[in-house]
Design a protein around this motif. Structure first.
Motif, mmCIF file in Angstrom:
data_model
loop_
_atom_site.group_PDB
_atom_site.id
_atom_site.type_symbol
_atom_site.label_atom_id
_atom_site.label_comp_id
_atom_site.label_asym_id
_atom_site.label_seq_id
_atom_site.Cartn_x
_atom_site.Cartn_y
_atom_site.Cartn_z
ATOM 1 N N CYS A 80 -10.227 2.208 -4.017
ATOM 2 C CA CYS A 80 -10.857 1.807 -2.752
ATOM 3 C C CYS A 80 -11.946 2.817 -2.391
ATOM 4 O O CYS A 80 -11.738 4.020 -2.481
ATOM 5 C CB CYS A 80 -9.790 1.735 -1.658
ATOM 6 S SG CYS A 80 -10.440 1.596 -0.005
ATOM 7 N N CYS A 130 -10.405 4.855 0.936
ATOM 8 C CA CYS A 130 -9.218 5.733 0.891
ATOM 9 C C CYS A 130 -8.842 6.166 -0.523
ATOM 10 O O CYS A 130 -8.001 7.041 -0.694
ATOM 11 C CB CYS A 130 -8.027 5.044 1.552
ATOM 12 S SG CYS A 130 -7.414 3.660 0.572
ATOM 13 N N CYS A 188 -7.528 -0.712 4.458
ATOM 14 C CA CYS A 188 -8.761 -0.163 5.062
ATOM 15 C C CYS A 188 -9.536 -1.249 5.802
ATOM 16 O O CYS A 188 -10.089 -1.003 6.872
ATOM 17 C CB CYS A 188 -9.629 0.495 3.989
ATOM 18 S SG CYS A 188 -8.966 2.088 3.481
ATOM 19 N N TYR A 217 0.837 -1.210 0.000
ATOM 20 C CA TYR A 217 0.000 0.000 0.000
ATOM 21 C C TYR A 217 0.872 1.261 0.000
ATOM 22 O O TYR A 217 0.723 2.147 -0.827
ATOM 23 C CB TYR A 217 -0.871 -0.062 1.255
ATOM 24 C CG TYR A 217 -1.845 1.071 1.477
ATOM 25 C CD1 TYR A 217 -3.122 1.019 0.932
ATOM 26 C CD2 TYR A 217 -1.517 2.167 2.273
ATOM 27 C CE1 TYR A 217 -4.038 2.036 1.165
ATOM 28 C CE2 TYR A 217 -2.430 3.181 2.507
ATOM 29 C CZ TYR A 217 -3.696 3.107 1.954
ATOM 30 O OH TYR A 217 -4.595 4.115 2.187
ATOM 31 N N CYS A 223 -9.834 -1.653 0.022
ATOM 32 C CA CYS A 223 -8.468 -2.199 -0.013
ATOM 33 C C CYS A 223 -8.130 -2.938 1.292
ATOM 34 O O CYS A 223 -8.814 -2.774 2.310
ATOM 35 C CB CYS A 223 -7.461 -1.088 -0.285
ATOM 36 S SG CYS A 223 -7.100 -0.061 1.145
#
Ligand code: SF4
Ligand code: ZN
Length: 294
Positions: free
Chosen positions: A264, A267, A279, A129, A276
């Motif tokens: 996502c 976010c 999250c 990420y 995602c």
């Protein structure tokens, strides 16, 4: 902690190694004019070699591109020590370094406990990420990693065994980005771990022996590593021919086979689903702590 035995079926020839890495960078256009490339540096030998060789390539061939280092402080007990090693490396190579604290996004150890997922699986999700989000926000055109041939062979066989065939199309030197997904480059895709180790040792580059106190980064790859070493006792270059064949196959037949990612819902970062992985972990953690997600 799992110790990985490194066998050397043949002596490491650093000249051949460096030529092979430079050839990979050139052939697959991993570095292009105007690039700002962030190398994800963990403190270990592989990402250290990737950073040093990309910098040397750009300097040697006077390419108008910038190589910068990027490090994720994982927020573990040993992380400050690892960060010091990465700082020393960046200074030694004369590259700028950006450090991001994973805890600003997610407490990895707490999220692993809350979700019941193995620590390395949570850590991997957070690293993937941040490796896309942070360099992109800093103006990167590409992000580079230190994945070597044996890492990618391990990934290939693990995906076959778990029937995640689709993911194997990602085994190429350059995974083109789109939308907010950065292009990912792997300059060491045709290099071996022992070559990276020898290269760092010869140049006396600062390297951390462990990426963290869990020391499990390669533990899930052990079966495949053993398989590779066994084949190399008879045929020392079998590993490079195998990864070469996989890359050639993917470049010929893998185009458009990768899933297009979406954003996502929470976010806005790339994901294959609605929300995602990071999250989802944040939600699990906040439910556990009975607080609002950050
Ligand atoms: Fe992350 Fe590697 Fe540590 Fe696992 S061993 S938690 S993947 S740094
Ligand atoms: Zn998200």
């Amino acid at each position: 902690m799992v110790q990985i035995k490194v066998v050397r079926p043949q002596p490491v020839d650093l000249e051949t190694y460096k030529r092979r890495v430079f050839f990979t960078i050139k052939k697959y256009r991993l570095v292009e004019m105007g690039d700002v490339i962030y190398v994800a540096v963990s403190g270990g030998k592989d990402s250290c070699a990737a950073l040093a060789l990309l910098k040397e390539y750009v300097d040697t061939f006077k390419i108008d591109a910038e190589i910068r280092a990027f490090h994720i402080n994982l927020g573990f007990k040993t992380s400050p020590k690892v960060e010091e090693v990465v700082k020393a490396l960046a200074e030694r190579l004369g590259v700028s370094l950006h450090v991001v604290n994973a805890k600003e996004y997610l407490d990895i150890e707490a999220a692993a406990k809350a979700s019941g997922r193995p620590i390395c699986s949570v850590c991997g999700a957070v690293k993937r990420y941040l490796m896309n989000k942070v360099p992109r926000e800093l103006g990167a055109t590409k992000v580079a990693t230190g994945h070597h041939a044996h890492d990618l062979l391990a990934y290939y066989f693990k995906n076959l065994a778990s029937r995640n065939f689709q993911w194997n199309f990602k085994i190429v030197p350059k995974v083109e980005g789109h939308d907010i997904l950065l292009t990912k480059i792997r300059p060491l895709i045709f290099a071996r771990p022992e070559e990276n180790e020898e290269f760092c040792r010869a140049l006396e580059l600062p390297v951390s022996p462990l990426c963290c106190e869990y020391g499990l980064c390669n533990a899930t790859h052990i079966e495949v590593y053993e398989m590779i070493w066994a084949t190399r006792r008879r045929d020392p270059d079998f590993d490079l021919r195998l990864i070469g064949g996989i890359v050639a196959f993917n470049l010929k037949y893998g185009k458009d086979k990768l899933d297009q990612l979406r954003r996502c819902r929470v976010c806005g970062e790339p994901t294959s689903g609605e929300i995602c992985a990071v999250c989802k972990l944040r939600m699990k953690l906040s439910t556990r702590l009975n607080t609002t997600p950050p």
